[in-house]
Design an enzyme around this catalytic site. Structure first.
Site, PDB file in Angstrom:
ATOM      1  CB  SER A   1      -0.958  -0.046   1.197  1.00 48.71           C
ATOM      2  OG  SER A   1      -1.914   0.975   1.133  1.00 48.71           O
TER       3      SER A   1
ATOM      4  CD  GLU B   1      -5.028  -3.139  -4.649  1.00 45.28           C
ATOM      5  OE1 GLU B   1      -5.297  -2.462  -3.628  1.00 45.28           O
ATOM      6  OE2 GLU B   1      -4.085  -3.945  -4.698  1.00 45.28           O
TER       7      GLU B   1
ATOM      8  CG  HIS C   1      -5.654  -1.755  -0.403  1.00 43.17           C
ATOM      9  ND1 HIS C   1      -4.699  -1.516  -1.358  1.00 43.17           N
ATOM     10  CD2 HIS C   1      -5.185  -1.186   0.745  1.00 43.17           C
ATOM     11  CE1 HIS C   1      -3.700  -0.824  -0.823  1.00 43.17           C
ATOM     12  NE2 HIS C   1      -3.967  -0.621   0.454  1.00 43.17           N
TER      13      HIS C   1
END
Length: 546
Positions: A232, A358, A468
């Site tokens: 991330s 995501e 995510h």
């Protein structure tokens, strides 16, 4: 349903304190004239909370990191130091979703770590328990994620990676570092640019990498065999370290591994002026001649309250962050994607990949967007303020309102939490993650060795799919991605015995190692999905960076 835990929050809260000599049996290491006593951790030993820079307080607040003074005395390195100041975040799971798994994923991605303090610039080292003196083991340096707003090293157990590497017969040393977050680490505005103090969080990471070069031999690590790894915001950080100083690795690393993060399309640091001005106003510094110096003197509690009042990743603007890395002319010479186009990238092998869905978590804060008109206005306000009406028309045509074409992908009409949710989730995921990854891999595959992946596991997670952060379970949970990672750290090639062969990425055949649910857990797929949409997103991003 049981979910493998990712969080390993330490009960310890103190940064290193003076201590008596190491009790017999506890691991210790000498750095300069200082002795650090760690703790055993199964097949590993751990040394936690070691300062790598001076506390960024007082006049060092909003300033470049200053290296630590040479160590002296005896220190207890058995507990994590505090995290860096966290920006408040809350992203509740919609009440219509009853799922412990979904709740866990959302809370992990938006985890605020306590305790925290401005005096937070510390590193942690895990080594194999029986590492011989003078060993020169490969080193993996972890950079955590959290939207550049929250997170900390205490969330992640480096012993998992080291223990697995020992079991594989390819031992490695693991390092993690804290870095300044939110406005503390990514203040923006013309004043910041003029002072040359942009991207302080990235500068902290760079200083930690310099610390590794100086001190990792004492832990049995080889400073010439360092791989930087992140997820991330941590993966974006890794990507930006590849672009720093026009691609000069400076001998700090020889490889990079990125999970859900690539060079993002961001513009000049002066674009953050509105958020800078708002912070200055909230702290009472507006009348000051030197507002930046005034901010250095604001009491911590008052400054933190002012930062918490600024937009966060869980606010309406979502991934259009107030506090994020930007081109500052010092650390980053230009828009990261422009640097990629110009070839100003460190010439090292790298791995890059994303989760399939995501954007889902980041669309949860905008379930009140229910019409085409509202979505169009939202995109124009936060992500594409200079796009023409025709360009927005084209974008929305490429990402239609049909739930079957939205994220979570491949779920048909399911998971449509609001009329525009799956559409916005698809757009956010491609704008910030998938399209930048494909652009990065495609631009560099002919110049350096690139491997790319796609994580499609946990696809059935209600509402968010292969969201995510879900791939973290596959490394810190001891999954097969951990094996690929360790092989890459050791040999700059993720392939190894017992694993599906992972081919290098090429423009002629852009293949993705794909992690799947079900009886066939690994497969190869082509990186050609949503080709027209992502190509147009990249075109818009290059013309109109955040």
């Amino acid at each position: 349903m049981h979910v493998p835990t990712l969080l390993a929050l330490s009960a310890g809260s103190a940064v290193l304190a003076s201590a008596s000599p190491a009790p017999r049996g506890l691991p210790s290491v000498t750095l300069d004239q200082g002795t650090f006593t760690g703790a055993p951790a199964g097949l590993a030993n751990k040394f936690l909370g070691i300062p790598f820079a001076q506390p960024p307080t007082g006049n060092l607040r909003f300033n470049l990191p200053v290296p630590n003074a040479p160590y002296t005395g005896a220190h207890d390195a058995g507990s994590f130091g505090p995290a860096c100041p966290q920006q408040a975040a809350q992203l509740p799971v919609p009440p219509g979703i009853v799922s412990n798994v979904t709740q866990f994923i959302v809370e992990t991605v938006t985890a605020v770590v306590t305790p925290f303090s401005e005096d937070c610039l510390t590193v942690n080292v895990w080594t194999p328990a029986d590492v011989p003196a003078g060993a020169k083991l490969p080193v993996v340096v972890w950079i955590f994620g959290g939207g550049f707003e929250f997170g900390g090293t205490s969330m992640y157990d480096g012993g998992v990676i080291v223990s697995r590497s020992v079991e594989m017969g390819t031992p490695v040393v693991y390092v993690s570092m804290n870095y300044r977050l939110s406005a503390f680490g990514f203040l923006a505005g013309q004043e910041v640019k003029d002072a040359g103090v942009g991207n302080l969080g990235l500068q902290d990471q760079r200083q930690a990498l310099r610390w590794v070069q100086q001190y990792i031999p004492a832990f049995g690590g080889d400073p010439t065999k360092v791989t930087i790894w992140g997820e991330s915001a941590g993966a974006i950080s890794v990507a930006l370290q590849l672009l720093a100083h026009n691609g000069a690795a400076e001998g700090l690393f020889r490889g990079a591994f990125m999970q859900s993060g690539s060079p993002t399309p961001v513009g000049d640091v002066a674009r953050g002026q509105a958020d800078y001005d708002a912070l200055v106003a909230r702290t009472g510094c507006a009348p000051a001649r030197d507002t930046l110096q005034c901010l250095r003197g604001v009491p911590f509690a008052a400054l933190l309250a002012a930062v918490d009042a600024s937009p966060s990743i869980t606010s309406r603007q979502s991934l259009a962050l107030a506090w994020m890395p930007r081109a500052d002319g010092v650390f980053l010479a230009d828009d990261p994607q422009v640097l990629v186009q110009q070839g100003r990238v460190a010439d090292v092998p790298f791995v890059t990949g994303d989760c399939d869905d995501e954007g889902t978590i980041f669309a949860l804060s905008n379930l009140n967007i229910t019409t085409d008109t509202q979505l169009r206005a939202y995109l124009a306000e936060f992500f594409l303020p200079h796009a023409s009406a025709a360009q927005l028309d084209t974008l929305l045509a490429l990402y239609p309102a049909d739930p079957a074409q939205g994220a979570p992908f491949g779920t048909g009409a399911l998971d449509a939490l609001s009329p525009q949710y799956k559409r916005l989730a698809a757009l956010l995921g491609d704008l910030v993650f998938q399209a930048p990854r494909r652009f990065f891999a495609g631009e560099r595959a002919g110049a350096q060795r690139v491997f790319a992946f796609l994580n499609k596991r946990l696809k059935a997670t209600p509402g968010v799919g292969s969201a995510h952060g879900t791939d973290l379970l596959n490394v810190y949970g001891g999954g097969d991605m951990a094996d690929y990672l360790i092989h890459f750290v050791v040999a700059l090639d993720p392939n190894g015995p017992g694993l599906l062969s992972w081919p290098a990425y090429s423009a002629a055949r852009p293949q993705l190692l794909t992690f799947l649910d079900g009886p066939v857990p690994l497969a190869l797929s082509e990186d050609t999905f949503r080709a027209e949409g992502m190509s147009f997103v990249t075109e818009l991003s290059l013309a109109d960076p955040l």
